[in-house]
Enzyme design. Structure first.
Site, mmCIF file in Angstrom:
data_model
loop_
_atom_site.group_PDB
_atom_site.id
_atom_site.type_symbol
_atom_site.label_atom_id
_atom_site.label_comp_id
_atom_site.label_asym_id
_atom_site.label_seq_id
_atom_site.Cartn_x
_atom_site.Cartn_y
_atom_site.Cartn_z
ATOM 1 N N PRO A 94 5.629 -6.393 2.340
ATOM 2 C CA PRO A 94 4.888 -7.392 2.822
ATOM 3 C C PRO A 94 5.103 -7.944 4.278
ATOM 4 O O PRO A 94 4.126 -8.514 4.847
ATOM 5 C CB PRO A 94 4.789 -8.475 1.801
ATOM 6 N N GLU A 121 12.601 -7.761 -6.305
ATOM 7 C CA GLU A 121 12.358 -8.958 -5.142
ATOM 8 C C GLU A 121 12.356 -8.170 -3.920
ATOM 9 O O GLU A 121 12.208 -8.667 -2.833
ATOM 10 C CB GLU A 121 13.548 -10.087 -5.407
ATOM 11 N N ARG A 159 -5.948 12.708 5.059
ATOM 12 C CA ARG A 159 -7.225 12.999 5.486
ATOM 13 C C ARG A 159 -7.327 13.289 6.799
ATOM 14 O O ARG A 159 -8.266 13.820 7.459
ATOM 15 C CB ARG A 159 -8.088 11.533 5.142
ATOM 16 N N ASP A 174 -15.336 11.960 13.809
ATOM 17 C CA ASP A 174 -15.047 11.599 15.230
ATOM 18 C C ASP A 174 -16.017 10.828 15.976
ATOM 19 O O ASP A 174 -15.764 10.023 16.572
ATOM 20 C CB ASP A 174 -14.912 13.135 15.921
#
Ligand code: JD8
Length: 247
Positions: A94, A121, A159, A174
């Protein structure tokens, strides 16, 4: 490209990796994904991967040794000489930099990538300081571990690899890196439950259709994600219009 994923729950990756685009990319040899269980790099009888936090506090922290040894093994067995130096070792956390299409492109440019998924944790700080070369977060919400974040990163990166998407889709992509939200799309039937497809789309007038789609994309972006217009590729007229609406 080779991607090594370190996790305490490597099984959870099998589902997403064995569907659709990622599956095809693996089958066609465009990417190789190695799943490695951090627990396999422990040496004690109980295969201990976590321990209490120094200084106290609830919850367990992942021990550094198995994670360092797993990455050492990857470097030994897959790197031909100098390659280990620049090997990106990404910790999903995070506290990382916020994942974006730009970061996906950056990661897709490497021949080899290591992703570390923590749990509980989190990981011992020395993993962050002395092993990870990069820290990534997929967004400001709380997950239970890095696995889902790693899957998001893998899908976004794969991808982008050459040959993964068909040439038509990637060409469209594109030209579509406009920085705008997508225009509304419709397929058959022409009328569904009384809701008709916009007439312009049935007109066969491709110039008018292109113009309508561009307008729709601009309006939708303005309404939902106005900040995207700060960096979107706009024509001088569009830029003028946008500035007149929201300076
Ligand atoms: C890794 C453990 C659980 C729960 C502390 C760190 C990413 N965008 C994201 N949200 N959450 C994560 C993420 C969460 C993780 C771990 C990534 C390892 N947890 C949390 C509460 C308190 N830990 C993430 N990327």
């Amino acid at each position: 490209m080779q991607i090594d994923i370190l996790s305490l729950f490597p099984q959870v990756f099998h589902g997403p990796l064995s569907e659709s685009i990622t599956k095809r990319a693996i089958e066609r040899g465009l990417v190789r994904v190695n799943l490695r269980n951090i627990r396999d790099f422990t040496h004690d009888r109980h295969h201990t991967v976590d321990d209490y936090a120094y200084g106290g506090g609830a919850g367990m922290v992942l021990k550094p040794e198995p994670i360092f040894e797993a990455v050492d093994k990857i470097k030994e067995t897959t790197c031909h000489g100098e390659e280990a130096e620049g090997l990106p070792v990404v910790l999903l956390t995070p506290q990382g930099r916020l994942f974006s299409q730009e970061i996906a492109q950056e990661l897709a440019s490497y021949p080899h990538l290591v992703l570390i998924c923590g749990r509980y944790e989190g990981v011992d700080e020395r993993v962050r300081e002395h092993l990870a070369t990069d820290e990534i977060s997929i967004g400001d919400y709380v997950l239970s571990g890095g696995e889902l974040a790693a899957m998001v990163v893998v899908e976004a990166v794969v991808r982008l690899l050459p040959g993964v998407l068909g040439s038509e889709v990637s060409a469209r992509h594109d030209s579509h890196t406009t920085g705008l939200l997508e225009y509304p799309q419709y397929t058959r039937p022409e009328v569904y439950r009384g809701w008709a497809v916009p007439e312009i789309l049935l007109s066969g007038n491709h110039a008018q259709i292109a113009k309508w789609r561009r307008e729709q994309a601009l309006l939708r972006t303005l309404k939902r994600r106005p900040e995207l217009l700060d960096t979107a590729k706009l024509s001088p007229e569009e830029r003028e219009l946008r500035n007149s609406l929201k300076p």
